[in-house]
Design a protein around this motif. Sequence first.
Motif, mmCIF file in Angstrom:
data_model
loop_
_atom_site.group_PDB
_atom_site.id
_atom_site.type_symbol
_atom_site.label_atom_id
_atom_site.label_comp_id
_atom_site.label_asym_id
_atom_site.label_seq_id
_atom_site.Cartn_x
_atom_site.Cartn_y
_atom_site.Cartn_z
ATOM 1 N N ALA A 1 0.839 -1.208 0.000
ATOM 2 C CA ALA A 1 0.000 0.000 0.000
ATOM 3 C C ALA A 1 0.874 1.259 0.000
ATOM 4 O O ALA A 1 0.544 2.253 -0.659
ATOM 5 C CB ALA A 1 -0.928 -0.014 1.216
ATOM 6 N N TRP A 2 1.958 1.229 0.739
ATOM 7 C CA TRP A 2 2.893 2.364 0.774
ATOM 8 C C TRP A 2 3.434 2.658 -0.619
ATOM 9 O O TRP A 2 3.488 3.810 -1.046
ATOM 10 C CB TRP A 2 4.036 2.049 1.747
ATOM 11 N N LYS A 3 3.812 1.621 -1.353
ATOM 12 C CA LYS A 3 4.371 1.816 -2.692
ATOM 13 C C LYS A 3 3.341 2.423 -3.653
ATOM 14 O O LYS A 3 3.683 3.166 -4.577
ATOM 15 C CB LYS A 3 4.898 0.504 -3.277
ATOM 16 N N ALA B 1 11.022 -5.714 -1.442
ATOM 17 C CA ALA B 1 11.789 -4.950 -2.430
ATOM 18 C C ALA B 1 12.082 -5.786 -3.673
ATOM 19 O O ALA B 1 11.918 -5.316 -4.813
ATOM 20 C CB ALA B 1 13.089 -4.455 -1.802
ATOM 21 N N LYS B 2 12.491 -7.021 -3.482
ATOM 22 C CA LYS B 2 12.843 -7.881 -4.626
ATOM 23 C C LYS B 2 11.634 -8.199 -5.495
ATOM 24 O O LYS B 2 11.769 -8.439 -6.694
ATOM 25 C CB LYS B 2 13.494 -9.164 -4.110
ATOM 26 N N ASN B 3 10.442 -8.190 -4.881
ATOM 27 C CA ASN B 3 9.220 -8.507 -5.632
ATOM 28 C C ASN B 3 8.564 -7.285 -6.271
ATOM 29 O O ASN B 3 7.623 -7.446 -7.055
ATOM 30 C CB ASN B 3 8.206 -9.196 -4.716
ATOM 31 N N ASN B 4 9.063 -6.078 -5.934
ATOM 32 C CA ASN B 4 8.369 -4.876 -6.409
ATOM 33 C C ASN B 4 9.260 -3.841 -7.092
ATOM 34 O O ASN B 4 8.748 -2.824 -7.559
ATOM 35 C CB ASN B 4 7.661 -4.211 -5.216
ATOM 36 N N TYR B 5 10.562 -4.085 -7.166
ATOM 37 C CA TYR B 5 11.475 -3.120 -7.794
ATOM 38 C C TYR B 5 12.465 -3.845 -8.695
ATOM 39 O O TYR B 5 12.873 -4.977 -8.408
ATOM 40 C CB TYR B 5 12.255 -2.341 -6.717
ATOM 41 N N ASP B 6 12.840 -3.171 -9.763
ATOM 42 C CA ASP B 6 13.852 -3.732 -10.665
ATOM 43 C C ASP B 6 15.241 -3.669 -10.043
ATOM 44 O O ASP B 6 16.084 -4.530 -10.299
ATOM 45 C CB ASP B 6 13.859 -2.969 -12.007
ATOM 46 N N ASN B 7 15.492 -2.622 -9.249
ATOM 47 C CA ASN B 7 16.823 -2.418 -8.676
ATOM 48 C C ASN B 7 16.719 -2.234 -7.166
ATOM 49 O O ASN B 7 16.017 -1.334 -6.686
ATOM 50 C CB ASN B 7 17.484 -1.177 -9.287
ATOM 51 N N VAL B 8 17.415 -3.082 -6.428
ATOM 52 C CA VAL B 8 17.431 -3.022 -4.971
ATOM 53 C C VAL B 8 18.864 -2.763 -4.516
ATOM 54 O O VAL B 8 19.770 -3.540 -4.820
ATOM 55 C CB VAL B 8 16.909 -4.331 -4.340
ATOM 56 N N ILE B 9 19.050 -1.659 -3.807
ATOM 57 C CA ILE B 9 20.379 -1.299 -3.301
ATOM 58 C C ILE B 9 20.340 -1.403 -1.790
ATOM 59 O O ILE B 9 19.593 -0.678 -1.123
ATOM 60 C CB ILE B 9 20.775 0.118 -3.757
ATOM 61 N N TYR B 10 21.131 -2.330 -1.252
ATOM 62 C CA TYR B 10 21.036 -2.688 0.165
ATOM 63 C C TYR B 10 22.327 -2.330 0.893
ATOM 64 O O TYR B 10 23.418 -2.767 0.514
ATOM 65 C CB TYR B 10 20.773 -4.186 0.274
ATOM 66 N N LEU B 11 22.184 -1.525 1.946
ATOM 67 C CA LEU B 11 23.317 -1.145 2.778
ATOM 68 C C LEU B 11 23.044 -1.572 4.214
ATOM 69 O O LEU B 11 22.095 -1.077 4.832
ATOM 70 C CB LEU B 11 23.560 0.372 2.748
ATOM 71 N N ASP C 1 14.190 15.131 -3.187
ATOM 72 C CA ASP C 1 14.664 14.767 -4.524
ATOM 73 C C ASP C 1 13.583 13.983 -5.293
ATOM 74 O O ASP C 1 13.306 14.281 -6.455
ATOM 75 C CB ASP C 1 15.935 13.931 -4.398
ATOM 76 N N GLY C 2 13.021 12.982 -4.655
ATOM 77 C CA GLY C 2 11.864 12.286 -5.198
ATOM 78 C C GLY C 2 12.103 11.227 -6.249
ATOM 79 O O GLY C 2 11.154 10.615 -6.732
ATOM 80 N N ARG C 3 13.351 10.951 -6.594
ATOM 81 C CA ARG C 3 13.586 9.983 -7.680
ATOM 82 C C ARG C 3 13.590 8.526 -7.212
ATOM 83 O O ARG C 3 13.302 7.617 -7.999
ATOM 84 C CB ARG C 3 14.939 10.275 -8.351
ATOM 85 N N PHE C 4 13.919 8.307 -5.948
ATOM 86 C CA PHE C 4 14.120 6.939 -5.471
ATOM 87 C C PHE C 4 13.353 6.703 -4.169
ATOM 88 O O PHE C 4 13.232 7.592 -3.338
ATOM 89 C CB PHE C 4 15.623 6.673 -5.233
ATOM 90 N N ASP C 5 12.851 5.484 -4.017
ATOM 91 C CA ASP C 5 12.220 5.094 -2.750
ATOM 92 C C ASP C 5 13.303 4.656 -1.764
ATOM 93 O O ASP C 5 14.320 4.067 -2.161
ATOM 94 C CB ASP C 5 11.234 3.952 -2.971
#
Length: 439
Positions: A12-14, A40-50, A113-117
């Motif tokens: 719902a957040w997404k 994240a893996k089920n809803n985004y093409d790119n996942v950046i994990y720190l 900025d608004g480009r990335f979640d």
Amino acid sequence: MLKRKITSYLVAWKKTENRKPLFIKGIRQCGKTYSVLDFAKNNYDNVIYLNFDTNPEYIPIFERSLDVDNLISLISTTVKGGTKFVPGETILIFDEVQCCPDARTSLKSFKLDGRFDVICTGSLLGVTGYGKKPRSIPVGYEEILEMKPMDFEEFLWAVNVTDEAVNLLRECLLKEEPVPTALHERMMKLFLEYAVIGGMPEAVQTYVDSNQMNLVLNVQRDILDDYQEDMVKYADNKTTPLIRECFNSIPIQLSKDNKKFQYSAIEKNGKGSKFAGSIQWIEDAAIISRCYNLSIPELPLGGNAEDNVFKIYMNDIGLFTSMLEDGTQLSILNGNLYGYKGAIAENLIADVFTKMGRKLYYYHKDSGLEIDFVIRYKGGCHLVEVKAATGNTKSTKTILGHPEKYHVDGAIKLGAYNIGRADKILTLPMYLSFLLTDI
């Protein structure tokens, strides 16, 4: 894979336009990282994990400018495994953000900025002595969600109880009709199992995979050991032994006839001036919840709470039972929830209520009147007593019998029996406590 309610929240957040970065906090090992990464893996093409705990080399990324382009440049050159930043198709996950508080500060930059979640997760964020504080909290630029261990309904999903069965329970509660015998007996058995296993995901998964309670107990005690290590690692040297003494006193506190938290139960002549900060540390770490005594059992509950008179319950019933002596688990599975002078049954209901988002209140007077919990239900004030099948409701009847003095709308008696009603007292099987959702 364990189904969690937070997944629906994240979906719902997404879908929300102009969404803010999400900050998820909660007790250690309650499943935050797993749930967020799976989403994240089920809803985004790119996942950046720190992960700032396992990869402290990521922390300097946030030490200077928090401009998004600068952060992207530094992340691209520092994070292992490669990164790809595509506006609208990329999510950044900042895990264990308590190790890098300025990563949380950067949420304001990412929102503007608004480009990335972005999703942050963290534990131990309120505790004193944790170390460096963020440059600023991004008030107004983040959405905060507290995640708890698995609740009883999530436990039912894990052991394959169907939605149809849960809907039938809701219908029986609504109509105040007995639960069909076969379902009632199964639910009683599962509730006893939940009292032993609780909701820490690793403990639940171990049970689902092995069906061996001794393995579940090993997992739970390992988690408790980790919590005690956190006390050593993150509290200052002076406070650490006090925190551990307070923590280890919880079963003793709840085994008393009067379960009010007493500093003198920690050490002879113990005072709040010595131990109050340690209790606050454990509460801020989301390990426990306080249940406040009411000066009078009526709405508003928070307005009638006595801040200095309280009981303490563990936020996860499985962790609580694992703190008790060996053999307790078998007694519970055999139907004895009333050992330790009712502490197990009370902490079980406290677990259910806390995971529903309820604040905890009770009522105790020196005259002998005592009610285990007081809740807002169906818009009114309701007493809740946790009783064995033969337990009396003397205090409840006394209060209900004096409407000129007590503004109470009804009472609920929870125990090992089916649904029934006698005037203003509704009797329910304990497992239906998770459906008392009218807060």
